[in-house]
Design an enzyme around this catalytic site. Sequence first.
Site, PDB file in Angstrom:
ATOM      1  N   GLU A 280       0.833  -1.209   0.000  1.00  0.00           N
ATOM      2  CA  GLU A 280       0.000   0.000   0.000  1.00  0.00           C
ATOM      3  C   GLU A 280       0.865   1.256   0.000  1.00  0.00           C
ATOM      4  O   GLU A 280       0.540   2.238  -0.677  1.00  0.00           O
ATOM      5  CB  GLU A 280      -0.934  -0.001   1.221  1.00  0.00           C
ATOM      6  CG  GLU A 280      -1.948  -1.130   1.239  1.00  0.00           C
ATOM      7  CD  GLU A 280      -2.845  -1.115   0.025  1.00  0.00           C
ATOM      8  OE1 GLU A 280      -3.230  -0.020  -0.426  1.00  0.00           O
ATOM      9  OE2 GLU A 280      -3.160  -2.203  -0.500  1.00  0.00           O
ATOM     10  N   ASP A 361       3.836  -4.278  -5.826  1.00  0.00           N
ATOM     11  CA  ASP A 361       4.389  -5.559  -5.362  1.00  0.00           C
ATOM     12  C   ASP A 361       5.916  -5.503  -5.351  1.00  0.00           C
ATOM     13  O   ASP A 361       6.562  -5.948  -4.384  1.00  0.00           O
ATOM     14  CB  ASP A 361       3.935  -6.693  -6.282  1.00  0.00           C
ATOM     15  CG  ASP A 361       2.513  -7.159  -5.993  1.00  0.00           C
ATOM     16  OD1 ASP A 361       1.934  -6.694  -4.996  1.00  0.00           O
ATOM     17  OD2 ASP A 361       1.985  -7.974  -6.774  1.00  0.00           O
TER      18      ASP A 361
END
Length: 424
Positions: A280, A361
Amino acid sequence: MTATGLFTLFLLIFCAGAAFKWFLVQLNVAHIRRFGHRVPDVFKEDIDSQTLSKMSGYTIESSRFESLETLVNDGIILVLLLSGLLPWLTSRILQFGWHPIASGLVFFAVLALGGTLIDIPFELYSTFRIEKKHGFSTITGQLWLADFFKNLVLSAILLALLLTPVLALIFYCERTWWLWAWIFFALFQLLILWLYPVVIAPLFNKYEPVQDEALGEKIVAMADRAGFKVKGIFQVDAGKRSRHSNAYFTGIGKSKRIVLYDTLIESHSHDEILAVLAHEVGHWKKKHILKQLIAIEVLAFGFFYAAGRLLDGETLYRVFGFDQKCFFAGLLLLTLMVRPLFFFLSPIGSAIARRYERQADAFAVGVMGTGRPLADALKRLAKDNLANLYPHPFYVLAHYSHPPLTVRIATLLAVTGECKKGER
C-alpha cells in the site's frame, strides 16, 4: 449527426456492451468449471481440493448473481430512455413552476430514490443469502437497516452538494458553465477524498490505532525503511459486517491513512501484514493515487466539454422524445449515453491498474527484502476470501485491476528463487 443516427449509434453501443458483459461472465464461469478442480502449483501447500471447490462455487454463484443484477440495471436504463418516462417525469415536475435548479434537484432525487429501491432486493439477497451461505456475512438486520438509512441520508446530502452548483452554473453561465463545472467537480472530488477517512467512514465503522503494540512498532520501522512518514495506521471493525479481510490506503494530505481490517490482523502474521502495508505504501510512493486522479479529471474534462456542446442543441432531446430542451434532463441523458462507452474503455484502465499493482508488489519486495511474506499474505487472503484462482484471460483484460493471484504469487516467489518463472 441526425437524431436517428445518434439514436441508432447509442442503441448499438449500449446493447453490444450489455451483451459483451454477459458473455464475459459466462466465459469466466465456464473457465472455472473447466479448471477449477485443479489446485494451482503455487497453492498446493495451502489449500486442498475441497477448499478449491468452495472457492469456485462462491465465484460462480456471486458472478452469476452480479451478472443478473447488471442486466436488470441495464434493462431499466433502456426502459427509462426509450419508454418516454423521462419526458413524462420532466413535464410533471416542470408543472409545479419551481425554480429550474430546484426542479432539477427533485428530478435527480426521484430517479436516485427509484434506483435505491430497485437495488434493495439485490442487496438483501447478496448479503443475507449468498454471503451468509458462504460464511462471510456477519451483519445483523438491525445494522443493515442502520447502514441503509445512513447511506440514504449521506447520498442525498452529497448529491445535493454536487448537483446544486453544477445546475446553477448551467443555468446562469450559458457558454462557459462546463469549464467552471469541471473545476468545481475536481475540487469537490478532492474534498471528498480528504473528508472520507476522517468524517464519512467513521459514521459506519470504528477506526482506532493498531492495538497490537509490537505490530505498531514494526509498522513504524517498515515505514521508515520505505521512506514513508506514518500519519496514521488504523484498524477498523469490519468483522461486524463481514469476514472478508483486506487493507487499503485512503485520504489525501493530512487525512491520508492506511487501514487494516480487524479480520486481516486476526488471521495474518506480522510479516504478512507488514508486506501488505508495504504494498500500500508503494502505491503512494509511486504516485499511483495522483496519476489516477489526473486520469479521472481528464475524462471529466472531456465529459463536461461534450456536455457544454450538446446541452444547448436540440438533437440530444429529440433522440429520447423530449419536445423541448431541459438542461437538467439533458445532463442525465448525456450521462446515460456515455455510460456504455466506459465499459469499452475499461480494459485500458484495468491494464494501467494492473501495472500499478505490479509496481507496488515490486516495491514491497524491496522493502521486505523478499517476496515470501507478501506471497503468503496473498495466499491467505485468497483462501479466506474464496477468491477465483482461474479467471478467464479475457475477463481479466476487461475487469481485473490486479494481476491474477497465481501470477502475482509466482512472480513474488520467483524474485527469491522459490518458484520457477512461469509456475502457476
